[in-house]
Structures are given as structure tokens and as C-alpha cells.
Design a protein around this motif. Structure first.
Motif, PDB file in Angstrom:
ATOM      1  N   ALA A  91     -10.989  23.592   0.476  1.00  0.00           N
ATOM      2  CA  ALA A  91     -10.520  24.622  -0.456  1.00  0.00           C
ATOM      3  C   ALA A  91      -9.589  25.576   0.282  1.00  0.00           C
ATOM      4  O   ALA A  91      -9.768  25.830   1.470  1.00  0.00           O
ATOM      5  CB  ALA A  91     -11.711  25.390  -1.011  1.00  0.00           C
ATOM      6  N   PRO A  92      -8.610  26.115  -0.414  1.00  0.00           N
ATOM      7  CA  PRO A  92      -7.762  27.125   0.227  1.00  0.00           C
ATOM      8  C   PRO A  92      -8.564  28.408   0.443  1.00  0.00           C
ATOM      9  O   PRO A  92      -9.633  28.594  -0.157  1.00  0.00           O
ATOM     10  CB  PRO A  92      -6.644  27.342  -0.791  1.00  0.00           C
ATOM     11  N   ASP A  93      -8.051  29.266   1.278  1.00  0.00           N
ATOM     12  CA  ASP A  93      -8.708  30.556   1.515  1.00  0.00           C
ATOM     13  C   ASP A  93      -8.574  31.403   0.250  1.00  0.00           C
ATOM     14  O   ASP A  93      -7.473  31.785  -0.139  1.00  0.00           O
ATOM     15  CB  ASP A  93      -8.079  31.269   2.701  1.00  0.00           C
ATOM     16  N   MET A  94      -9.692  31.669  -0.382  1.00  0.00           N
ATOM     17  CA  MET A  94      -9.697  32.396  -1.649  1.00  0.00           C
ATOM     18  C   MET A  94     -10.091  33.861  -1.479  1.00  0.00           C
ATOM     19  O   MET A  94     -10.273  34.571  -2.464  1.00  0.00           O
ATOM     20  CB  MET A  94     -10.684  31.726  -2.609  1.00  0.00           C
ATOM     21  N   SER A 118     -17.676  25.434  -1.950  1.00  0.00           N
ATOM     22  CA  SER A 118     -18.683  24.383  -2.115  1.00  0.00           C
ATOM     23  C   SER A 118     -18.385  23.452  -3.285  1.00  0.00           C
ATOM     24  O   SER A 118     -18.664  22.258  -3.215  1.00  0.00           O
ATOM     25  CB  SER A 118     -20.076  24.999  -2.304  1.00  0.00           C
ATOM     26  N   VAL A 119     -17.846  23.989  -4.356  1.00  0.00           N
ATOM     27  CA  VAL A 119     -17.597  23.167  -5.537  1.00  0.00           C
ATOM     28  C   VAL A 119     -16.145  22.722  -5.662  1.00  0.00           C
ATOM     29  O   VAL A 119     -15.804  21.984  -6.578  1.00  0.00           O
ATOM     30  CB  VAL A 119     -18.057  23.880  -6.836  1.00  0.00           C
ATOM     31  N   TRP A 120     -15.300  23.163  -4.755  1.00  0.00           N
ATOM     32  CA  TRP A 120     -13.867  22.884  -4.833  1.00  0.00           C
ATOM     33  C   TRP A 120     -13.578  21.393  -4.998  1.00  0.00           C
ATOM     34  O   TRP A 120     -12.887  20.984  -5.925  1.00  0.00           O
ATOM     35  CB  TRP A 120     -13.161  23.430  -3.595  1.00  0.00           C
ATOM     36  N   GLU A 165     -19.062  43.472  -0.275  1.00  0.00           N
ATOM     37  CA  GLU A 165     -18.509  42.477   0.650  1.00  0.00           C
ATOM     38  C   GLU A 165     -19.409  41.246   0.737  1.00  0.00           C
ATOM     39  O   GLU A 165     -18.920  40.116   0.756  1.00  0.00           O
ATOM     40  CB  GLU A 165     -18.297  43.090   2.037  1.00  0.00           C
ATOM     41  N   SER A 166     -20.719  41.447   0.770  1.00  0.00           N
ATOM     42  CA  SER A 166     -21.621  40.297   0.879  1.00  0.00           C
ATOM     43  C   SER A 166     -21.551  39.420  -0.382  1.00  0.00           C
ATOM     44  O   SER A 166     -21.572  38.195  -0.293  1.00  0.00           O
ATOM     45  CB  SER A 166     -23.059  40.739   1.140  1.00  0.00           C
ATOM     46  N   MET A 167     -21.421  40.041  -1.536  1.00  0.00           N
ATOM     47  CA  MET A 167     -21.322  39.271  -2.772  1.00  0.00           C
ATOM     48  C   MET A 167     -19.993  38.523  -2.828  1.00  0.00           C
ATOM     49  O   MET A 167     -19.946  37.346  -3.222  1.00  0.00           O
ATOM     50  CB  MET A 167     -21.467  40.180  -3.990  1.00  0.00           C
ATOM     51  N   LYS A 168     -18.903  39.155  -2.407  1.00  0.00           N
ATOM     52  CA  LYS A 168     -17.608  38.477  -2.409  1.00  0.00           C
ATOM     53  C   LYS A 168     -17.626  37.282  -1.460  1.00  0.00           C
ATOM     54  O   LYS A 168     -17.074  36.226  -1.786  1.00  0.00           O
ATOM     55  CB  LYS A 168     -16.496  39.459  -2.054  1.00  0.00           C
ATOM     56  N   ARG A 169     -18.276  37.419  -0.311  1.00  0.00           N
ATOM     57  CA  ARG A 169     -18.395  36.277   0.613  1.00  0.00           C
ATOM     58  C   ARG A 169     -19.152  35.133  -0.049  1.00  0.00           C
ATOM     59  O   ARG A 169     -18.805  33.960   0.118  1.00  0.00           O
ATOM     60  CB  ARG A 169     -19.095  36.700   1.908  1.00  0.00           C
ATOM     61  N   ARG A 170     -20.174  35.467  -0.825  1.00  0.00           N
ATOM     62  CA  ARG A 170     -20.944  34.437  -1.525  1.00  0.00           C
ATOM     63  C   ARG A 170     -20.094  33.721  -2.571  1.00  0.00           C
ATOM     64  O   ARG A 170     -20.203  32.506  -2.750  1.00  0.00           O
ATOM     65  CB  ARG A 170     -22.182  35.049  -2.172  1.00  0.00           C
ATOM     66  N   TYR A 171     -19.256  34.464  -3.281  1.00  0.00           N
ATOM     67  CA  TYR A 171     -18.372  33.837  -4.266  1.00  0.00           C
ATOM     68  C   TYR A 171     -17.370  32.915  -3.593  1.00  0.00           C
ATOM     69  O   TYR A 171     -17.108  31.813  -4.087  1.00  0.00           O
ATOM     70  CB  TYR A 171     -17.638  34.889  -5.106  1.00  0.00           C
ATOM     71  N   VAL A 172     -16.814  33.342  -2.458  1.00  0.00           N
ATOM     72  CA  VAL A 172     -15.880  32.486  -1.723  1.00  0.00           C
ATOM     73  C   VAL A 172     -16.595  31.207  -1.286  1.00  0.00           C
ATOM     74  O   VAL A 172     -16.070  30.103  -1.436  1.00  0.00           O
ATOM     75  CB  VAL A 172     -15.267  33.235  -0.523  1.00  0.00           C
ATOM     76  N   GLU A 224      -9.967  19.327  -6.454  1.00  0.00           N
ATOM     77  CA  GLU A 224      -9.259  18.268  -5.740  1.00  0.00           C
ATOM     78  C   GLU A 224      -9.993  17.963  -4.441  1.00  0.00           C
ATOM     79  O   GLU A 224     -10.836  18.727  -3.991  1.00  0.00           O
ATOM     80  CB  GLU A 224      -7.817  18.666  -5.452  1.00  0.00           C
ATOM     81  N   LYS A 225      -9.625  16.864  -3.852  1.00  0.00           N
ATOM     82  CA  LYS A 225     -10.228  16.467  -2.580  1.00  0.00           C
ATOM     83  C   LYS A 225      -9.649  17.324  -1.462  1.00  0.00           C
ATOM     84  O   LYS A 225      -8.551  17.833  -1.565  1.00  0.00           O
ATOM     85  CB  LYS A 225      -9.975  14.990  -2.291  1.00  0.00           C
TER      86      LYS A 225
END
Length: 115
Positions: A76-79, A65-67, A53-60, A72-73
Motif C-alpha cells: 500500500a502507498p503511504d497513507m 492490511s486490506v490494501w 495519533e494512536s488511532m490514526k496509526r491504527r487506521y493506516v 491492488e497487489k
């Protein structure tokens, strides 16, 4: 626009996961796939870490951050759902479910070694 991007990403992840399931979970080929790609307790441990779970939160957070730089401007949508679904393949015993038991056998062997 973010909603359209979310739908596109969710659909892409789902299509990829269906392909992955066909490859990894096929009962006829799963034993060989297990020998090639899920063949040690270290691989199991790495998969558990990658899909924690902690790693998945980091990926989100990384995606958010880079979205705007890459896609696009705007926000970011909820991924979370797409990330959860994608990383489920790193726990093949759960990912494949009842399709095959070769991955759960490996998990039990590793758990026995740890005990």
C-alpha cells in the motif's frame, strides 16, 4: 502503480475536505452546524479520540492490511498524510481555524467543565 493510487487517494481526500470545510466552517452556518453535530463534551471527546495519533496509526495499519485484498497487489502507498488530513475534521476548532469561533467556544466550555 502504488504512486498513482496514492495520488488518487490524496486528491480524493483533499477534494472531500474542501467540501467538508465549506459545510462546517461557513461563518453563517457554523453556529447551527455546531448545535447539530458538535453539541456536547462527549462529541468533543469522541473527536479527540478518533483523531488521536494512536488511532490514526491504527487506521493506516488497517488500510495497509486490506490494501492488496481490496485495491491492488503489492504494498500500500503511504497513507499517513491522507489519514491525517481526513481526521483533522474531527477537531473542528482547529480544522476551521479563523473561519469561525463557535467550535473553539464549545471546546473552552468543555475544558472549563473538566477543570
Amino acid at each position: 502503480m502504488a504512486r498513482d493510487a496514492k495520488s488518487l487517494i490524496d486528491g480524493t481526500v483533499e477534494a472531500y475536505m474542501k467540501m467538508e470545510e465549506e459545510i462546517v466552517c461557513d461563518a453563517d452556518c457554523a453556529p447551527e452546524m455546531q448545535e447539530l453535530f458538535y453539541n456536547s463534551c462527549c462529541v468533543k471527546k469522541a473527536g479527540e479520540r478518533l483523531s488521536s495519533e494512536s488511532m490514526k496509526r491504527r487506521y493506516v495499519k488497517l488500510i495497509q492490511s486490506v490494501w492488496s485484498l481490496l485495491i491492488e497487489k503489492g504494498p500500500a502507498p503511504d497513507m499517513t498524510g491522507a489519514v491525517d488530513r481526513f481526521f483533522s475534521m474531527y477537531r473542528p476548532a482547529v480544522f476551521c481555524g479563523d473561519s469561525t469561533d463557535v467550535y473553539s467556544k464549545m471546546d473552552r466550555q468543555c475544558d472549563a467543565i473538566k477543570a
